[in-house]
Design a protein around this motif. Structure first.
Motif, PDB file in Angstrom:
ATOM      1  N   PRO A  78       0.810  -1.223   0.000  1.00 48.42           N
ATOM      2  CA  PRO A  78       0.000   0.000   0.000  1.00 48.42           C
ATOM      3  C   PRO A  78       0.848   1.280   0.000  1.00 48.42           C
ATOM      4  CG  PRO A  78      -0.814  -1.564   1.624  1.00 48.42           C
ATOM      5  CD  PRO A  78       0.485  -2.099   1.119  1.00 48.42           C
ATOM      6  N   GLN A  79       0.351   2.305  -0.648  1.00 44.60           N
ATOM      7  CA  GLN A  79       1.025   3.599  -0.706  1.00 44.60           C
ATOM      8  C   GLN A  79       1.139   4.252   0.673  1.00 44.60           C
ATOM      9  OE1 GLN A  79       2.621   3.621  -3.620  1.00 44.60           O
ATOM     10  NE2 GLN A  79       1.933   5.683  -4.151  1.00 44.60           N
ATOM     11  N   SER A  80       0.225   3.930   1.565  1.00 40.97           N
ATOM     12  CA  SER A  80       0.175   4.576   2.880  1.00 40.97           C
ATOM     13  C   SER A  80       1.168   3.984   3.881  1.00 40.97           C
ATOM     14  CB  SER A  80      -1.240   4.461   3.447  1.00 40.97           C
ATOM     15  OG  SER A  80      -1.587   3.093   3.576  1.00 40.97           O
ATOM     16  N   ARG A  81       2.040   3.130   3.443  1.00 41.91           N
ATOM     17  CA  ARG A  81       2.995   2.465   4.333  1.00 41.91           C
ATOM     18  C   ARG A  81       4.102   3.421   4.783  1.00 41.91           C
ATOM     19  NH1 ARG A  81       4.576   1.765  -0.815  1.00 41.91           N
ATOM     20  NH2 ARG A  81       6.734   2.380  -1.185  1.00 41.91           N
ATOM     21  N   GLN A  82       4.831   2.996   5.822  1.00 36.63           N
ATOM     22  CA  GLN A  82       6.069   3.663   6.206  1.00 36.63           C
ATOM     23  C   GLN A  82       7.204   2.840   5.598  1.00 36.63           C
ATOM     24  OE1 GLN A  82       7.235   3.416  10.334  1.00 36.63           O
ATOM     25  NE2 GLN A  82       8.581   5.185  10.153  1.00 36.63           N
ATOM     26  N   THR A  83       8.123   3.514   4.911  1.00 36.41           N
ATOM     27  CA  THR A  83       9.251   2.825   4.307  1.00 36.41           C
ATOM     28  C   THR A  83      10.531   3.313   4.960  1.00 36.41           C
ATOM     29  OG1 THR A  83       8.084   2.702   2.196  1.00 36.41           O
ATOM     30  CG2 THR A  83      10.452   2.290   2.148  1.00 36.41           C
ATOM     31  N   MET A  84      11.243   2.382   5.590  1.00 31.15           N
ATOM     32  CA  MET A  84      12.529   2.720   6.209  1.00 31.15           C
ATOM     33  C   MET A  84      13.632   2.084   5.383  1.00 31.15           C
ATOM     34  SD  MET A  84      11.754   2.392  10.258  1.00 31.15           S
ATOM     35  CE  MET A  84      10.574   1.049  10.226  1.00 31.15           C
ATOM     36  N   LEU A  85      14.652   2.861   5.104  1.00 27.22           N
ATOM     37  CA  LEU A  85      15.743   2.400   4.278  1.00 27.22           C
ATOM     38  C   LEU A  85      17.044   2.589   5.044  1.00 27.22           C
ATOM     39  CD1 LEU A  85      16.011   3.083   0.550  1.00 27.22           C
ATOM     40  CD2 LEU A  85      17.960   3.609   1.963  1.00 27.22           C
ATOM     41  N   PHE A  86      17.794   1.521   5.226  1.00 25.86           N
ATOM     42  CA  PHE A  86      19.064   1.584   5.931  1.00 25.86           C
ATOM     43  C   PHE A  86      20.176   1.228   4.964  1.00 25.86           C
ATOM     44  CE2 PHE A  86      15.835   0.697   9.051  1.00 25.86           C
ATOM     45  CZ  PHE A  86      16.144   1.582  10.069  1.00 25.86           C
ATOM     46  N   SER A  87      21.253   2.001   5.019  1.00 21.93           N
ATOM     47  CA  SER A  87      22.344   1.783   4.090  1.00 21.93           C
ATOM     48  C   SER A  87      23.639   2.312   4.681  1.00 21.93           C
ATOM     49  CB  SER A  87      22.035   2.498   2.771  1.00 21.93           C
ATOM     50  OG  SER A  87      23.072   2.312   1.854  1.00 21.93           O
ATOM     51  N   ALA A  88      24.716   1.553   4.485  1.00 22.11           N
ATOM     52  CA  ALA A  88      26.024   2.012   4.956  1.00 22.11           C
ATOM     53  C   ALA A  88      26.521   3.178   4.112  1.00 22.11           C
ATOM     54  CB  ALA A  88      27.028   0.865   4.910  1.00 22.11           C
ATOM     55  N   THR A  89      26.101   3.212   2.863  1.00 23.13           N
ATOM     56  CA  THR A  89      26.480   4.308   1.965  1.00 23.13           C
ATOM     57  C   THR A  89      25.216   4.889   1.347  1.00 23.13           C
ATOM     58  OG1 THR A  89      26.736   2.796   0.089  1.00 23.13           O
ATOM     59  CG2 THR A  89      28.713   3.279   1.394  1.00 23.13           C
ATOM     60  N   MET A  90      25.279   6.156   1.033  1.00 25.75           N
ATOM     61  CA  MET A  90      24.122   6.809   0.428  1.00 25.75           C
ATOM     62  C   MET A  90      24.529   7.307  -0.954  1.00 25.75           C
ATOM     63  SD  MET A  90      21.144   6.984   1.478  1.00 25.75           S
ATOM     64  CE  MET A  90      19.611   7.832   1.445  1.00 25.75           C
ATOM     65  N   ASN A  91      24.738   6.364  -1.872  1.00 32.21           N
ATOM     66  CA  ASN A  91      25.140   6.733  -3.222  1.00 32.21           C
ATOM     67  C   ASN A  91      23.928   7.164  -4.050  1.00 32.21           C
ATOM     68  OD1 ASN A  91      23.867   4.332  -4.065  1.00 32.21           O
ATOM     69  ND2 ASN A  91      25.753   3.165  -3.826  1.00 32.21           N
TER      70      ASN A  91
END
Length: 181
Positions: free
Chosen positions: A38-51
């Motif tokens: 669903p579009q109404s979700r919370q999306t968390m993104l974890f990354s060691a680098t932010m390229n």
């Protein structure tokens, strides 16, 4: 693809190690999964680098994202001394460094599983209490090896970059990149 997983009630999506997922070619899979929730979700993104690729995924699939950075950007801890050496017999150099520095724990990174196994065998033959860690091992094996290393029962851990992610061991005094990372 088989409709075995129903995603209509998903409220939170966590993409951990997003940079690694992209490096391993999972871009299309990530996009496909995110398009099914669903579009109404919370999306968390974890990354060691932010390229650029990670930033593009964040822009595409997050709404009003908040960026949280931990630690100084691209700077080693001030207590870390870095150096390099050139040698024809790298295993001799590793043994010499360990003997000279007398670290509580040493972590040696190699680029391949094969090299990890070869170096661990050679160090073991030279009397170093060592273990190896690589991606072909089951998670339970990796956990056991990391625990014995963390407790200091194994003094030298030879590993592929599988060990680099999320390692949190205070007693590591020496890290060696056996191969150029």
């Amino acid at each position: 693809g088989r409709n075995a997983l129903k995603l209509k009630n998903v409220r939170t999506v966590v993409l951990d190690e997003a940079d690694e997922m992209l490096d391993f070619g999972f871009r299309d899979d990530m996009k496909e999964i995110l398009a099914c929730v669903p579009q109404s979700r919370q999306t968390m993104l974890f990354s060691a680098t932010m390229n650029k690729e990670v930033s593009a995924i964040a822009r595409q699939f997050q709404t009003d994202p908040v960026r949280v950075e931990i630690g100084a950007q691209n700077r080693p801890v001030e207590t870390v001394r870095q150096s390099y050496m050139q040698t024809k017999r790298k295993s001799n150099a590793v043994c010499g460094l360990i003997k000279q520095c007398e670290p509580r724990l040493s972590l040696v990174f190699c680029n391949t599983k094969r090299k990890v196994k070869e170096l661990q065998k050679e160090l073991h033959q030279r009397g170093f209490i060592s273990a190896c860690l690589h991606g072909d091992m089951r998670q339970k094996e990796r956990d056991t090896i990391m625990n014995t290393f963390r407790k200091g029962k194994t003094k030298v851990l030879i590993a592929t970059d599988v060990a680099a992610r999320g390692i949190d061991i205070d007693k590591i005094d020496l890290v060696i990149n056996y191969d150029i990372p």
